[in-house]
Design a protein around this motif. Structure first.
Motif, short mmCIF file in Angstrom:
data_model
loop_
_atom_site.label_atom_id
_atom_site.label_comp_id
_atom_site.label_asym_id
_atom_site.label_seq_id
_atom_site.Cartn_x
_atom_site.Cartn_y
_atom_site.Cartn_z
N ILE A 285 0.92 -1.18 -0.07
CA ILE A 285 -0.04 -0.19 -0.17
C ILE A 285 0.95 1.16 -0.01
O ILE A 285 0.70 2.32 -0.77
CB ILE A 285 -1.02 -0.07 1.36
CG1 ILE A 285 -1.77 -1.02 1.25
CG2 ILE A 285 -1.69 1.28 1.40
CD1 ILE A 285 -2.79 -1.45 2.24
N SER A 286 1.90 1.29 0.82
CA SER A 286 2.72 2.32 0.88
C SER A 286 3.53 2.62 -0.64
O SER A 286 3.73 3.66 -0.88
CB SER A 286 3.84 2.01 1.96
OG SER A 286 4.97 3.12 1.87
N VAL A 287 3.93 1.49 -1.14
CA VAL A 287 4.60 1.74 -2.51
C VAL A 287 3.70 2.37 -3.52
O VAL A 287 3.94 3.11 -4.30
CB VAL A 287 5.05 0.24 -2.99
CG1 VAL A 287 5.44 0.29 -4.43
CG2 VAL A 287 6.05 -0.26 -2.25
N ASP A 466 9.68 -0.89 1.71
CA ASP A 466 9.33 -0.02 0.64
C ASP A 466 10.61 0.51 0.01
O ASP A 466 10.68 0.59 -1.28
CB ASP A 466 8.49 1.21 1.25
CG ASP A 466 7.84 2.03 0.42
OD1 ASP A 466 8.24 1.86 -0.86
OD2 ASP A 466 6.97 3.00 0.59
N SER A 467 11.48 1.22 0.74
CA SER A 467 12.76 1.74 0.10
C SER A 467 13.57 0.68 -0.55
O SER A 467 14.19 0.99 -1.57
CB SER A 467 13.34 2.44 1.39
OG SER A 467 13.73 1.73 2.62
N GLY A 468 13.68 -0.44 0.13
CA GLY A 468 14.41 -1.51 -0.50
C GLY A 468 13.97 -1.82 -2.06
O GLY A 468 14.77 -2.11 -2.76
N ARG A 488 8.02 -1.94 -8.45
CA ARG A 488 8.29 -1.79 -6.84
C ARG A 488 7.65 -2.66 -6.23
O ARG A 488 8.01 -3.41 -5.12
CB ARG A 488 8.22 -0.51 -6.39
CG ARG A 488 9.22 0.44 -6.99
CD ARG A 488 9.09 1.93 -6.69
NE ARG A 488 8.89 2.13 -5.21
CZ ARG A 488 8.47 3.27 -4.68
NH1 ARG A 488 7.80 4.26 -5.30
NH2 ARG A 488 8.45 3.13 -3.04
N MET A 489 6.29 -2.91 -6.38
CA MET A 489 5.29 -3.71 -5.81
C MET A 489 5.74 -5.26 -5.85
O MET A 489 5.93 -5.98 -4.87
CB MET A 489 4.06 -3.70 -6.19
CG MET A 489 3.52 -2.39 -5.90
SD MET A 489 1.76 -2.11 -6.57
CE MET A 489 0.80 -3.08 -5.42
N PHE A 490 6.31 -5.43 -7.30
CA PHE A 490 6.95 -6.98 -7.42
C PHE A 490 8.02 -7.27 -6.42
O PHE A 490 8.10 -8.40 -5.79
CB PHE A 490 7.13 -7.14 -8.90
CG PHE A 490 7.93 -8.31 -9.25
CD1 PHE A 490 7.32 -9.79 -9.38
CD2 PHE A 490 9.33 -8.42 -9.37
CE1 PHE A 490 8.14 -10.66 -9.75
CE2 PHE A 490 10.25 -9.21 -9.78
CZ PHE A 490 9.43 -10.65 -9.93
#
Length: 546
Positions: A285-287, A466-468, A488-490
């Protein structure tokens, strides 16, 4: 074209710009299924290898566990001297840059100016490279290192045993904190500096893509845009994946332990898997909300909660003891720095292999992740300013946190050894994930503050994922920093799955194996980076003097 001199050209020189265009053509992303904008080879190889690893570990957990144990034994037992010398070399390399003329070079060129104030920059440096470690190890390490009688059969070379008088207690506490500062101080930040400098110089000063392969242009020339560069970026992806998976696994263990301590929830691998699944869902969700709406807001919330948590421990416990313990530990760390850093001549092989070598490998695994972030927020700083601040400021923040938490826990332990939960969890029956909650048990508002500790661990979990995923996505998209969110979600999902299979395949040993296995090849990449950094800085100096 003589590629050995390419990196020495001033920004904007024709030969460098020509190769930059070639680089863009060869590593640019391509629109794929689901709207992905990827670098085909790096993304596909990294993704397929990750999926194969996940499937094999789930299908053969026992064989995976024995394999992980063998990797840890080889990495920490056979290559311990290598990791010790390597990280010591990184410190010497950073100090050399401070005193050499290279320190006057500015990231971004002579006219570049910092994009962030010192206060904002320091805050970002502090939050970049620590994550869950402050909570998991802040109590555990000082207590462990200060005591010789330990359940693991790995004696601390710093601590004391038997009947203790006040002077012996003070010495043991100071040495325990010095051992903690060794693992969380300038050694690790020197590793980050090498990566961040390489990315900053070749991206901001040389005009190359914001990708790790760009740092190898002085060695490989145009071949850096081919398979040589692909291999470098793929190594960086796996190094980051396993470094993050270790943090996520430790975070899940501590969150589960805290839930057991406060709410009586069962401590088990299955519970930890569920925690990882739920927190990864929040990370997704954050991403999806993006940097401003997701990661930035969570980081701000986490910073406020962490500060409140720190001051509660400082003032709810023995404030004077906590502050004096921090200072005594720092003084011992400074005076014994050379002895602590020595790769040879210490009769503590088992301890060094169990603790220090794991940390050095972990810092190296996190280097692409944290180094890329540090580089992105440090444009406009001179090399000298950059090295000194990144080396000292975050280290000091960490020393204060761990000094206060560790000194508070040690004071509780020595005041009432028989009734201390800290002693029970660290010395009598080793349960490291409960060490923080054992210390909080002796302070007021135990339930409330333990719940806050759980929340902090979970938010650190989310922000790390998230940042990673942002960093891994940047690497696999050919250096893009604005690739589509589904990518990024993947990678956030892949990070969570790898953390899960490592826990299933062997717990903490598997987490350590993942870190050390990827740190070995990537450490060679970082050694070569030191050479390319000097090559690039030599060119910048010639440009300034001309």
């Amino acid at each position: 074209m003589n590629h050995s001199n390419d990196s020495e050209s001033p920004p904007g020189a024709n030969d460098m710009q020509t190769d930059y265009v070639v680089g863009q053509d060869n590593i640019k992303g391509n629109l794929g299924p689901f709207g992905f904008d990827i670098h085909n080879r790096v993304f596909v190889v990294s993704a397929i290898a990750s999926v194969i690893f996940i499937i094999l570990t789930l299908l053969f957990p026992e064989r995976a566990g024995s394999t992980f144990q063998s990797i840890v034994a080889f990495s920490t037992g056979t290559l311990d001297w290598y990791f010790m010398i390597l990280v010591d070399f990184f410190i010497l390399f950073c100090l050399a840059l401070v005193f050499l003329p290279h320190g006057s070079v500015r990231l971004g060129g002579p006219d570049a100016r910092p994009e962030h104030s010192y206060l904002s920059w320091f805050a970002m440096l502090f939050t970049a490279g620590i994550g869950i470690g402050l909570l998991f190890f802040g109590v555990l390490e000082p207590v462990y290192h200060a005591n010789v009688s330990l359940p693991l059969g790995v004696a601390s070379p710093f601590g004391a045993d038997g009947e203790l008088n006040p002077e012996a207690i003070a010495d043991a506490s100071a040495l325990g904190l010095a051992g903690t500062y060794l693992h969380w101080g300038i050694h690790g930040w020197a590793v980050y500096i090498v990566m961040a400098l390489a990315l900053g110089i070749f991206s901001y000063n040389k005009g190359l893509p914001f990708s790790i392969r760009s740092a190898f242009f002085p060695i490989l020339g145009e071949r850096v845009w081919g398979w040589w560069g692909h291999v470098i970026d793929i190594l960086a992806v796996f190094s980051t994946l396993f470094g993050l998976a270790t943090s996520l696994g430790l975070g899940a263990q501590q969150a589960n332990a805290g839930m057991n301590f406060v709410f009586g929830l069962e401590v088990s691998t299955m519970t930890q898997v569920i925690v990882i699944v739920l927190v990864t869902a929040v990370a997704l969700i954050s991403v999806w909300r993006g940097l401003e709406g997701g990661l930035k807001k969570l980081s701000e919330i986490n910073m406020v909660l962490a500060v409140l948590f720190f001051f509660f421990v400082l003032f709810a416990g023995s404030t004077l003891m906590a502050l004096s313990g921090f200072w005594a530990g720092l003084s011992t760390y400074v005076t014994d720095f050379l002895a602590l850093s020595a790769p040879f001549g210490r009769d503590d092989d088992a301890y060094r292999q169990s603790w220090t070598i794991f940390y050095w490998a972990w810092w190296i695994s996190w280097a692409p992740f944290v180094g890329m972030f540090i580089a992105r927020v440090s444009r406009g700083r001179t090399v000298r300013e950059f090295v000194l601040c990144v080396l000292l400021v975050p280290s000091l923040f960490i020393f204060v946190w761990m000094g206060v938490f560790g000194s508070t826990a040690l004071e509780q332990l020595y005041a009432d050894p028989a009734g201390s939960l800290v002693k029970a969890y660290v010395i009598d029956n080793y349960r490291p994930e409960l060490s923080l909650f054992g210390m909080l048990n002796e302070l007021p508002l135990t339930g409330l503050m333990s719940t806050l500790g759980i929340v902090l661990a979970l938010i650190f979990f989310v922000t790390s994922s998230d940042s990673g995923s942002l960093v891994i996505d940047t690497i696999t998209a050919g250096g893009k920093i604005d690739a589509p969110r589904p990518q990024r979600m993947f990678w956030a999902i892949v990070e969570g799955l790898i953390a899960i299979v490592l826990l299933i395949g062997g717990g903490l040993t598997a987490l350590q194996a993942g870190v050390t296995a990827t740190a070995i090849p990537f450490s060679i990449v970082m050694l070569l980076m030191c050479y390319t950094i000097i090559k690039a800085l030599n060119g910048e100096l010639r440009h300034l003097r001309s």
